[in-house]
Design a protein around this motif. Structure first.
Motif, PDB file in Angstrom:
ATOM      1  N   LYS A 144     -15.121 -15.954   4.680  1.00  0.00           N
ATOM      2  CA  LYS A 144     -13.819 -15.828   5.357  1.00  0.00           C
ATOM      3  C   LYS A 144     -13.730 -16.805   6.516  1.00  0.00           C
ATOM      4  O   LYS A 144     -12.738 -17.510   6.695  1.00  0.00           O
ATOM      5  CB  LYS A 144     -13.642 -14.410   5.915  1.00  0.00           C
ATOM      6  N   PRO A 193      -6.130 -10.987   9.880  1.00  0.00           N
ATOM      7  CA  PRO A 193      -6.084 -10.726   8.433  1.00  0.00           C
ATOM      8  C   PRO A 193      -5.203 -11.726   7.675  1.00  0.00           C
ATOM      9  O   PRO A 193      -5.572 -12.184   6.601  1.00  0.00           O
ATOM     10  CB  PRO A 193      -5.506  -9.313   8.348  1.00  0.00           C
ATOM     11  N   GLN A 194      -4.049 -12.086   8.281  1.00  0.00           N
ATOM     12  CA  GLN A 194      -3.143 -12.999   7.593  1.00  0.00           C
ATOM     13  C   GLN A 194      -3.759 -14.385   7.443  1.00  0.00           C
ATOM     14  O   GLN A 194      -3.755 -14.963   6.356  1.00  0.00           O
ATOM     15  CB  GLN A 194      -1.817 -13.088   8.382  1.00  0.00           C
ATOM     16  N   ILE A 219      -6.881 -15.167   7.556  1.00  0.00           N
ATOM     17  CA  ILE A 219      -8.046 -15.099   6.667  1.00  0.00           C
ATOM     18  C   ILE A 219      -7.585 -15.109   5.213  1.00  0.00           C
ATOM     19  O   ILE A 219      -8.087 -15.870   4.390  1.00  0.00           O
ATOM     20  CB  ILE A 219      -8.894 -13.836   6.971  1.00  0.00           C
ATOM     21  N   SER A 220      -6.588 -14.295   4.905  1.00  0.00           N
ATOM     22  CA  SER A 220      -6.165 -14.208   3.510  1.00  0.00           C
ATOM     23  C   SER A 220      -5.499 -15.513   3.046  1.00  0.00           C
ATOM     24  O   SER A 220      -5.759 -15.997   1.948  1.00  0.00           O
ATOM     25  CB  SER A 220      -5.276 -12.972   3.321  1.00  0.00           C
ATOM     26  N   ASP A 221      -4.676 -16.139   3.922  1.00  0.00           N
ATOM     27  CA  ASP A 221      -4.089 -17.439   3.574  1.00  0.00           C
ATOM     28  C   ASP A 221      -5.166 -18.498   3.366  1.00  0.00           C
ATOM     29  O   ASP A 221      -5.094 -19.304   2.437  1.00  0.00           O
ATOM     30  CB  ASP A 221      -3.140 -17.918   4.680  1.00  0.00           C
ATOM     31  N   GLN A 232      -8.330 -18.037   2.609  1.00  0.00           N
ATOM     32  CA  GLN A 232      -9.143 -17.800   1.417  1.00  0.00           C
ATOM     33  C   GLN A 232      -8.418 -18.248   0.160  1.00  0.00           C
ATOM     34  O   GLN A 232      -9.010 -18.838  -0.737  1.00  0.00           O
ATOM     35  CB  GLN A 232      -9.518 -16.325   1.324  1.00  0.00           C
ATOM     36  N   LEU A 233      -7.116 -17.969   0.108  1.00  0.00           N
ATOM     37  CA  LEU A 233      -6.333 -18.412  -1.039  1.00  0.00           C
ATOM     38  C   LEU A 233      -6.372 -19.940  -1.138  1.00  0.00           C
ATOM     39  O   LEU A 233      -6.605 -20.501  -2.217  1.00  0.00           O
ATOM     40  CB  LEU A 233      -4.890 -17.928  -0.916  1.00  0.00           C
ATOM     41  N   ARG A 240     -12.790  -9.551  -6.374  1.00  0.00           N
ATOM     42  CA  ARG A 240     -12.273  -9.737  -5.013  1.00  0.00           C
ATOM     43  C   ARG A 240     -11.371 -10.974  -4.949  1.00  0.00           C
ATOM     44  O   ARG A 240     -10.279 -10.935  -4.372  1.00  0.00           O
ATOM     45  CB  ARG A 240     -13.445  -9.890  -4.030  1.00  0.00           C
ATOM     46  N   ILE A 265      -7.151 -11.405  -4.354  1.00  0.00           N
ATOM     47  CA  ILE A 265      -6.465 -12.277  -3.389  1.00  0.00           C
ATOM     48  C   ILE A 265      -5.262 -12.932  -4.068  1.00  0.00           C
ATOM     49  O   ILE A 265      -4.190 -13.054  -3.480  1.00  0.00           O
ATOM     50  CB  ILE A 265      -7.439 -13.341  -2.823  1.00  0.00           C
ATOM     51  N   GLU A 312      -2.349 -10.630  -4.333  1.00  0.00           N
ATOM     52  CA  GLU A 312      -1.756 -10.226  -3.050  1.00  0.00           C
ATOM     53  C   GLU A 312      -0.778 -11.260  -2.494  1.00  0.00           C
ATOM     54  O   GLU A 312      -0.076 -10.997  -1.536  1.00  0.00           O
ATOM     55  CB  GLU A 312      -2.865  -9.953  -2.024  1.00  0.00           C
ATOM     56  N   ASN A 313      -0.744 -12.450  -3.078  1.00  0.00           N
ATOM     57  CA  ASN A 313       0.185 -13.480  -2.617  1.00  0.00           C
ATOM     58  C   ASN A 313       1.307 -13.659  -3.647  1.00  0.00           C
ATOM     59  O   ASN A 313       1.031 -13.833  -4.830  1.00  0.00           O
ATOM     60  CB  ASN A 313      -0.587 -14.793  -2.432  1.00  0.00           C
TER      61      ASN A 313
END
Lengths: 113, 410
Positions: free
Chosen positions: B19, B105-106, B108-110, B112-113, B220, B224, B227-228
């Protein structure tokens, strides 16, 4: 390996309400060829009703030529020789319904016949 | 919270390393991937020192984020001084914008994508992409990757070096993931995640834990995608459904000795109901359009495998395999299709279908024929099982096949 086209001919419309068993049988035949990695193009089914034949002087309804038999579909497979392609064709369920299969080698650019 | 630093840190490393590097890579750009990794590694090193001396902080993850953030700011300040003094290139405004980042969180998730799309680069072979994904997206060590692939660590190291240099040279715009890029690369991303999962599910490695890790990491990463909004396609959902259904049997598939337990002999109580339900959920989402991809078909097959009671089960499975083999040939699909064919039409027609496949160098081909001959011709069955044993590299599979031979000899 070379490519052969299989042309299916029928005198009745084989796409009109086939039973689930018939469908399964056709699918098994096609997938059986694919499972041997010998399918080049799964081809298409051809409509019996949305069809015209165009001649120099007129356009007629239907796919019919001189005989009352029409092409219902085609597919292309890979085989070592025409005998192998014929063996595949002989197992096609269309034969049970009175249809027939034309097997033709697809010419490479340098070939003449 | 784990009792001590030596237990907690490896867990946190696995969870947070990828992450944090993702966020920093997105900040620096892929050309400076190593800098991002260095900062995160230094952060973990500092955690080891400080935590073992002063004890574990209240919120270890937040501690890691703060330290990494400060290290990054220091680094950027240093670079900025260097750049302005030596080159005079950077204006202070630009530097300000660059240091403005956070581990939330946002982001990190962006990040990672974006990293998933960066790593699944068609310039690298599928095998290299999987190695990279394991290292960069999942925080696996080179040794763990080598164990999963049954390869030498040197081989994996070389492969990673080459793959990383391709990534750096690709000029991939990681900061702002463009919609066009997503559309263009999503197929490759799905394929890599699919292969990553299969590497775990069908792995030759005898290390059951590593195999489970690979599967859960693939899930996992696929999550991801769902989730987008841009990557939440029916294919992504189908792939995730497939992974959930397959994973539901992971615990039932291996016994205590690490041997593979055949589907028919599995203890169905060990199947995870939770994962099956999740699979159903994603399969419903996958079927919201008209698209039928290979992931849809495989998820459909995996769905039927979770339903042991239905009478027409094998007929449904055969139909799905028929469609699948028309989309894409693979020896494994051909063999599985033939197994389903034999389940529907009987072993004798199954043998005829199998013998046409021309896969006599494939161990699974012989184990299938061994299975199909077992009831009618013991000698032939044993001969095929023996050929399968000669051809397979997996010790678990050799054991399973030996068991079958011994059963037939009784």
């Amino acid at each position: 390996m070379r490519e052969f086209i299989l042309i299916f001919r029928n005198s009745t419309n084989s796409h009109d309400n086939p039973s689930p068993e018939q469908l399964q049988e056709r699918m098994n035949w096609l997938a059986g060829i694919a499972a041997q990695n010998k399918l080049a193009d799964k081809g298409n089914r051809l409509s019996a009703s949305d069809a015209k034949t165009v001649k120099p002087d007129m356009v007629t309804d239907g796919p019919y030529t001189e005989i009352k038999e029409f092409i219902s579909g085609y597919m292309i497979l890979k085989a070592a020789n025409i005998e192998e392609a014929v063996a595949f064709a002989q197992a096609n369920p269309v034969l049970k319904a009175g249809g027939n299969v034309e097997v033709r080698a697809i010419l490479r650019p340098e070939e003449k016949s | 919270m784990a009792a001590n630093t030596s237990e907690l840190l490896p867990q946190l490393f696995r969870l947070e390393y990828s992450k944090m590097t993702a966020v920093l890579c997105r900040l620096f750009g892929l050309q400076h991937m190593e800098t991002a990794e260095d900062i995160v590694s230094e952060t973990f090193l500092k955690a080891t020192e400080v935590w073992s001396a002063q004890g574990i902080p209240e919120n270890p993850t937040a501690w890691l984020y703060t330290v990494a953030k400060n290290k990054t700011k220091d680094y950027l300040k240093h670079i900025s001084i260097f750049e302005t003094q030596v080159k005079g290139a950077l204006t202070s405004g630009e530097t300000q914008a660059e240091t403005d980042f956070d581990f939330n969180p946002q982001s990190i998730s962006d990040s990672q994508l974006a990293m998933i799309f960066a790593v699944c680069n068609p310039a690298n072979s599928a095998a290299s992409q999987i190695c990279l994904a394991l290292q960069i997206l999942c925080g696996f060590s080179v040794e763990e990757i080598a164990d999963a692939f049954l390869s030498k660590t040197e081989t994996i190291k070389k492969r990673l070096l080459r793959a990383r240099s391709n990534l750096r040279n690709d000029n991939f715009q990681i900061r702002q993931l463009q919609e066009a890029t997503i559309k263009e690369r999503l197929d490759v991303v799905l394929r890599t995640l699919y292969l990553l999962f299969n590497e775990g599910y069908f792995s030759k490695s005898n290390n059951h834990l590593i195999r489970k890790d690979l599967c859960s990491e693939a899930i996992r990463l696929a999550l991801i995608l769902t989730e987008n909004p841009l990557t939440n396609t029916t294919q992504s959902n189908a792939l995730l459904a497939l992974m959930c259904f397959q994973s539901s049997r992971l615990d039932a598939r291996a016994n205590n000795e690490g041997e593979t337990v055949l589907y028919e002999q599995q203890d169905k109580n060990l199947w995870s109901k939770e994962l099956i339900e999740q699979g159903n959920y994603y399969l419903v989402h996958a079927c919201s359009g008209n698209e039928v991809s290979k992931y849809h078909l495989e998820a459909g097959i995996a769905y039927w495998h979770t339903t042991p009671t239905d009478n027409n089960k094998w007929s449904h499975i055969l139909q799905l395999y028929n469609q699948l083999i028309l989309i894409e040939y693979s020896p494994m699909t051909a063999l599985n299709r033939t197994f389903a064919f034999a389940k529907v039409y009987g072993h004798q027609p199954g043998i005829q279908e199998a013998e046409k496949l021309g896969l006599s160098n494939n161990s699974h081909y012989h184990s299938l024929l061994g299975y199909l001959y077992a009831e009618t011709d013991t000698d032939k069955a044993i001969a095929h099982y023996q050929q399968a044993i000669c051809l397979t590299k997996s010790t678990a599979e050799k054991k399973t096949l030996m068991k079958e031979i011994n059963r037939l000899l009784l």
